[in-house]
Design an enzyme around this catalytic site. Structure first.
Site, mmCIF file in Angstrom:
data_model
loop_
_atom_site.group_PDB
_atom_site.id
_atom_site.type_symbol
_atom_site.label_atom_id
_atom_site.label_comp_id
_atom_site.label_asym_id
_atom_site.label_seq_id
_atom_site.Cartn_x
_atom_site.Cartn_y
_atom_site.Cartn_z
ATOM 1 C CE LYS A 78 15.796 72.620 47.255
ATOM 2 N NZ LYS A 78 15.750 72.964 48.692
ATOM 3 C CB SER A 153 12.442 75.120 48.876
ATOM 4 O OG SER A 153 13.672 74.683 49.425
ATOM 5 C CB SER A 177 13.858 73.338 52.266
ATOM 6 O OG SER A 177 13.216 74.575 52.109
HETATM 7 N N1 GLN Z 1 10.195 77.789 54.182
HETATM 8 C C1 GLN Z 1 11.565 78.184 54.340
HETATM 9 C C2 GLN Z 1 11.806 79.479 53.599
HETATM 10 O O1 GLN Z 1 11.012 79.809 52.786
HETATM 11 C C3 GLN Z 1 12.405 77.060 53.851
HETATM 12 C C4 GLN Z 1 13.646 77.408 53.162
HETATM 13 C C5 GLN Z 1 14.612 76.296 53.017
HETATM 14 O O2 GLN Z 1 14.799 75.501 53.925
HETATM 15 N N2 GLN Z 1 15.276 76.299 51.889
HETATM 16 O O3 GLN Z 1 12.750 80.165 53.824
#
Ligand code: GLN
Length: 481
Positions: A78, A153, A177
């Protein structure tokens, strides 16, 4: 079968028997990326030369008689994790020219283990999102249905593994995420305990919940990756000192003596009927393996999303303050006044969701609002932690859905931030409490337009009980018990 379709375990056996080389395996992944990534857009950067050279090195080590679980195994990372000499953009314009000057600890560990880095994957900008549509470089498509999102994400990492562009990928999980994209793409995704894996070199989103973890095709593969990347790191004071277990030795097929809790707040009447059915099947498999099921209550569950969306923007507003356009990329505007320079660069460099979170967080942390919002959220977070502590006095593990529905259509929710935040309903609990949690495929559900799509089951365990998670997930993964 193409080599890029192998699991880590299968490739390991073939590499050790010299049936294949790391260069062949790496070439097969690079070929697959070329073939399909024009459509999927999982990768932000492919380092063909670096990958082939790392594969040559791995083959030399193999020829010298060395082995090791990830020696010669190609993976993607990532693009929020620092990789020395390669661009690390966090899918943001503000870092579009930023080249990482050092490796994150996880990357250094994977390098030492001989894993082969193929490139960097797409994400929601700075990991803010649940669909990968917040990337400044365009969305990633779900390879199982290209009209749908892969989740987020870590959507690029999940799509890449699901499309066999690599054998595994690294993601980061701050509030779901890794687990949510695993659910949407039919993969295994593990969020380790907070502090089990070093955050050194991970661009900070919410420092109190951020964790790096694997997205993989099987439970055993995820365990093999965690074994390499976990452990105490002197460069991250929040890492835990406990020894890293031999997670991939998934011994025993018997769950007798184990009690699995079903939190009633996660199985309310409005839960999608098909997801309910898949979770009931998962629970039945656990019973067949000898586990007892018990309904438990986590009464503060309903405050998970509000608490998460106060704590997270607060930490984000502070963590993103360092991106001023000077030290780290951009610096396009020539202004004679520093304030205007900052404004112009941050205005240009951050996308709408990052800006929204900076504003929400700055507000929640301001004098006069701090007590009412941030402090209150932290107090309720403590109650959520107590909920889980109580539940784990009664049961060994919790079983819940990962997501409230399967992958949604690209564009469907992108203009509705609140709907997007509600995507995280089942995943924020383990993040706010720092508990380890995995999402594993629970089966398929059929959408209104007749598509069959995967959904995940989530297992949450007490702190540092990743070994237990892998054992139970490994049993669930087998069709025959
Ligand atoms: N959906 C969560 C957010 O938008 C996920 C974020 C994450 O785990 N990086 O904050």
């Amino acid at each position: 079968m193409n080599l890029n379709e192998l699991t880590i375990k299968e490739a390991r056996i073939k590499l050790d028997k010299r049936e294949i080389s790391s260069q062949e395996l790496t070439a097969a992944c690079l070929k697959r990326i070329k073939e399909i990534d024009g459509r999927i857009h999982a990768c932000l950067l492919v380092d063909e030369e670096g990958a082939l050279s790392a594969a040559r090195q791995a083959d030399k080590r193999l020829a010298a008689g060395e082995s090791g679980s990830l020696l010669g195994i190609p993976y993607l990372c990532k693009d929020i994790i620092m990789t020395k000499g390669l661009k690390t953009t966090a899918a943001s314009k503000i870092l579009e020219n930023y080249i990482a000057p050092y490796d994150a600890t996880v990357i250094a560990k994977l390098k030492a283990a001989g894993a082969v880095l193929l490139g960097k994957t797409n994400l929601d900008e700075f990991a803010h999102g649940a669909s990968t549509e917040n990337s400044a470089y365009g969305p990633t498509k779900n390879p199982l249905d290209e009209t749908r999102v892969p989740g987020g994400s870590s959507g690029g990492s999940a799509a890449a593994v699901a499309a066999n562009m690599c054998l595994f990928a690294l993601g980061s999980d701050t509030g779901g995420s890794i687990r949510q994209p695993a659910s949407f793409c039919g993969l295994v995704g593990l969020k380790p305990s907070y502090g089990r894996v070093s955050r050194f070199g991970l661009l900070s989103m919410t420092s109190s919940t951020d964790v790096i973890g694997p997205l993989a095709k099987t439970v055993e593969d995820a365990a093999m990756v965690l074994e390499v990347i976990a452990g105490k790191d002197e460069r991250d004071a929040t890492t835990l000192p406990e020894a890293v277990e031999n997670y991939s030795r998934l011994e025993g097929r018997d769950l007798s003596g184990l009690t699995v809790g079903l939190p009633k707040e996660y199985f309310l009447n409005d839960l999608d009927k098909q997801i309910m059915a898949r979770l009931k099947e998962t629970a039945a498999k656990l019973e067949t393996a000898g586990a007892k099921l018990k309904t438990v209550s986590l009464p503060y569950t309903k405050y998970g999303i509000p608490v998460y969306y106060l704590v997270t923007p607060s930490e984000i507003s502070s963590n993103l303050a360092r991106f001023d356009g000077i030290g780290w990329g951009l610096a396009k505007n020539e202004m004679d006044n520093l304030q205007d320079f900052y404004k112009a660069n941050r205005g240009l460099g951050f996308g709408p969701e990052a800006k929204r979170r900076i504003m929400l967080g700055t507000y929640a942390l301001s004098a006069g609002y701090y007590d009412a919002y941030y402090k209150k959220a932290q107090a309720v977070r403590t109650l959520i932690i107590a909920d889980f502590d109580r539940a784990f006095q009664e049961v060994d593990l919790l079983l819940t859905p990962t997501t409230p529905h399967p992958a949604f259509k690209i564009g469907e929710q992108v203009n509705d931030p609140l709907a997007m935040y509600l995507e995280d309903i089942f995943v924020t609990g383990a993040s706010l409490t720092g508990l380890p949690a995995i999402s594993i495929p629970a089966g398929l559900v059929e959408t209104a337009d007749g598509q069959k799509l995967p959904v995940g089951a989530q297992l949450i365990a007490p702190r540092l009980k990743e070994g237990l998670i892998f054992k139970v997930a490994g049993i669930l993964e087998q069709d025959k018990i």
